[in-house]
Design a protein around this motif. Sequence first.
Motif, PDB file in Angstrom:
ATOM      1  N   UNK A 186       1.922  -1.647  10.901  1.00 53.28           N
ATOM      2  CA  UNK A 186       0.648  -1.274  11.506  1.00 53.28           C
ATOM      3  C   UNK A 186       0.317   0.186  11.206  1.00 53.28           C
ATOM      4  N   UNK A 187      -0.901   0.423  10.795  1.00 51.37           N
ATOM      5  CA  UNK A 187      -1.351   1.780  10.526  1.00 51.37           C
ATOM      6  C   UNK A 187      -0.980   2.296   9.153  1.00 51.37           C
ATOM      7  N   UNK A 188      -0.190   1.539   8.387  1.00 50.60           N
ATOM      8  CA  UNK A 188       0.213   1.998   7.055  1.00 50.60           C
ATOM      9  C   UNK A 188      -0.894   1.679   6.058  1.00 50.60           C
ATOM     10  N   UNK A 189      -0.986   2.497   5.023  1.00 51.03           N
ATOM     11  CA  UNK A 189      -2.037   2.250   4.041  1.00 51.03           C
ATOM     12  C   UNK A 189      -1.529   1.414   2.879  1.00 51.03           C
ATOM     13  N   UNK A 190      -0.251   1.067   2.869  1.00 51.91           N
ATOM     14  CA  UNK A 190       0.353   0.209   1.869  1.00 51.91           C
ATOM     15  C   UNK A 190       0.174   0.740   0.454  1.00 51.91           C
ATOM     16  N   UNK A 191      -0.015   2.045   0.301  1.00 49.66           N
ATOM     17  CA  UNK A 191      -0.109   2.641  -1.019  1.00 49.66           C
ATOM     18  C   UNK A 191      -1.422   2.396  -1.730  1.00 49.66           C
ATOM     19  N   UNK A 192      -2.404   1.876  -1.030  1.00 49.34           N
ATOM     20  CA  UNK A 192      -3.686   1.580  -1.667  1.00 49.34           C
ATOM     21  C   UNK A 192      -4.580   2.814  -1.657  1.00 49.34           C
ATOM     22  N   UNK A 245      -4.945  -7.662   0.355  1.00 50.16           N
ATOM     23  CA  UNK A 245      -3.499  -7.431   0.248  1.00 50.16           C
ATOM     24  C   UNK A 245      -2.810  -7.846   1.547  1.00 50.16           C
ATOM     25  N   UNK A 246      -3.350  -7.426   2.672  1.00 55.79           N
ATOM     26  CA  UNK A 246      -2.758  -7.772   3.968  1.00 55.79           C
ATOM     27  C   UNK A 246      -2.768  -9.282   4.187  1.00 55.79           C
ATOM     28  N   UNK A 297       7.484  -9.343   4.325  1.00 51.35           N
ATOM     29  CA  UNK A 297       7.321  -8.042   4.963  1.00 51.35           C
ATOM     30  C   UNK A 297       8.420  -7.114   4.456  1.00 51.35           C
ATOM     31  N   UNK A 298       8.159  -6.422   3.374  1.00 47.85           N
ATOM     32  CA  UNK A 298       9.092  -5.466   2.793  1.00 47.85           C
ATOM     33  C   UNK A 298       8.631  -4.056   3.087  1.00 47.85           C
ATOM     34  N   UNK A 299       9.559  -3.199   3.383  1.00 46.20           N
ATOM     35  CA  UNK A 299       9.217  -1.781   3.529  1.00 46.20           C
ATOM     36  C   UNK A 299       8.928  -1.165   2.165  1.00 46.20           C
ATOM     37  N   UNK A 300       9.615  -1.628   1.144  1.00 46.15           N
ATOM     38  CA  UNK A 300       9.481  -1.083  -0.211  1.00 46.15           C
ATOM     39  C   UNK A 300       8.762  -2.090  -1.097  1.00 46.15           C
ATOM     40  N   UNK A 301       7.440  -2.103  -1.050  1.00 45.79           N
ATOM     41  CA  UNK A 301       6.665  -3.018  -1.878  1.00 45.79           C
ATOM     42  C   UNK A 301       6.385  -2.376  -3.227  1.00 45.79           C
ATOM     43  N   UNK A 302       6.487  -3.175  -4.255  1.00 44.13           N
ATOM     44  CA  UNK A 302       6.190  -2.700  -5.602  1.00 44.13           C
ATOM     45  C   UNK A 302       4.713  -2.933  -5.894  1.00 44.13           C
ATOM     46  N   UNK A 303       4.239  -2.337  -6.969  1.00 44.57           N
ATOM     47  CA  UNK A 303       2.866  -2.590  -7.415  1.00 44.57           C
ATOM     48  C   UNK A 303       2.694  -4.083  -7.686  1.00 44.57           C
ATOM     49  N   UNK A 304       3.695  -4.703  -8.304  1.00 45.00           N
ATOM     50  CA  UNK A 304       3.624  -6.139  -8.589  1.00 45.00           C
ATOM     51  C   UNK A 304       3.484  -6.951  -7.299  1.00 45.00           C
ATOM     52  N   UNK A 305       4.221  -6.562  -6.236  1.00 43.47           N
ATOM     53  CA  UNK A 305       4.092  -7.242  -4.941  1.00 43.47           C
ATOM     54  C   UNK A 305       2.652  -7.152  -4.442  1.00 43.47           C
ATOM     55  N   UNK A 306       2.085  -5.969  -4.477  1.00 44.54           N
ATOM     56  CA  UNK A 306       0.720  -5.757  -3.975  1.00 44.54           C
ATOM     57  C   UNK A 306      -0.304  -6.536  -4.794  1.00 44.54           C
ATOM     58  N   UNK A 307      -0.075  -6.635  -6.099  1.00 45.81           N
ATOM     59  CA  UNK A 307      -0.983  -7.413  -6.943  1.00 45.81           C
ATOM     60  C   UNK A 307      -0.920  -8.894  -6.583  1.00 45.81           C
ATOM     61  N   UNK A 308       0.282  -9.391  -6.351  1.00 48.28           N
ATOM     62  CA  UNK A 308       0.444 -10.794  -5.949  1.00 48.28           C
ATOM     63  C   UNK A 308      -0.227 -11.021  -4.597  1.00 48.28           C
ATOM     64  N   UNK A 309       0.016 -10.136  -3.637  1.00 48.13           N
ATOM     65  CA  UNK A 309      -0.612 -10.268  -2.317  1.00 48.13           C
ATOM     66  C   UNK A 309      -2.136 -10.271  -2.449  1.00 48.13           C
ATOM     67  N   UNK A 310      -2.678  -9.375  -3.261  1.00 47.66           N
ATOM     68  CA  UNK A 310      -4.124  -9.291  -3.438  1.00 47.66           C
ATOM     69  C   UNK A 310      -4.679 -10.569  -4.055  1.00 47.66           C
TER      70      UNK A 310
END
Length: 186
Positions: A3-9, A97-98, A107-120
Motif C-alpha cells: 500500500x502506498x508504493x509506486x511500484x517503480x512506475x 499493473x496492480x 506479491x513480491x517485494x523485489x519485482x523486475x521490469x519483466x514482472x511489471x510488464x506481465x502484470x500490466x
Amino acid sequence: GRPGADHGLPSRRPQLAAWQRRVKKAHVFTAGKKRMKSGSLRSPINMSKRMIIKIGTKVLSKADGRIEEAILESLVAQIVDLRKGGAEVVLLTSGAVSCGRGLLKILNEEETVADKQVFAAVGQIRLMETYAKLFQKYEYACAQVLVTKEDFRDGEHSENMDRCFLNLLQRNVIPIVNENDVVAIQ
C-alpha cells in the motif's frame, strides 16, 4: 502490492498535465475514495464542456490489487450523468499493473521490469473488461487508448491523437486513456 508504493512506475502527473493541454480547454478532476459521495464529480459540470477525470490505482484497487468494482460503478454512473448533461469526458485511468498483480496473486517485494510488464499485460484486459461492462449498463461504449511518453513528442502522432479523441467524443464514446505499461515501464 505494498500500500502506498509506486511500484517503480513513472509518475502520471506529467501525462495528466500533457492531456489537459492536448484536450483543449479541459478541466481536470481527480477522483478519490474519500470524495465518492453522490455528486462529487457533478458539482463542477457547469464550468466545463470538456473534462478529464483521473482515476488512480489507489482509488480503483483493493490492497490485494483486485478491482474495487463498487467504487468504479459509482464513478461510471457519475461520468454517465456528466455525459448526459452535455460534457465531453475523457477518462484517464491507472491500475493495470496492480490489477494484474492481483489476478496473478504474486506479491513480491523485489519485482523486475519483466514482472511489471506481465502484470500490466494481464491487468489491462481485466481493467478494460470492467469499464466496458459498467458503461454498457448505461448503453455507453468506451474505447481503450494506450499511450507512451513518445506519443507526445511527435507532431504527427499528436495530430493523430487529436483526431482520434475528437472522433470518439463526437460518436459519444468514452475514451479511456492509460499509459501502455507493457512497453513503457523502465
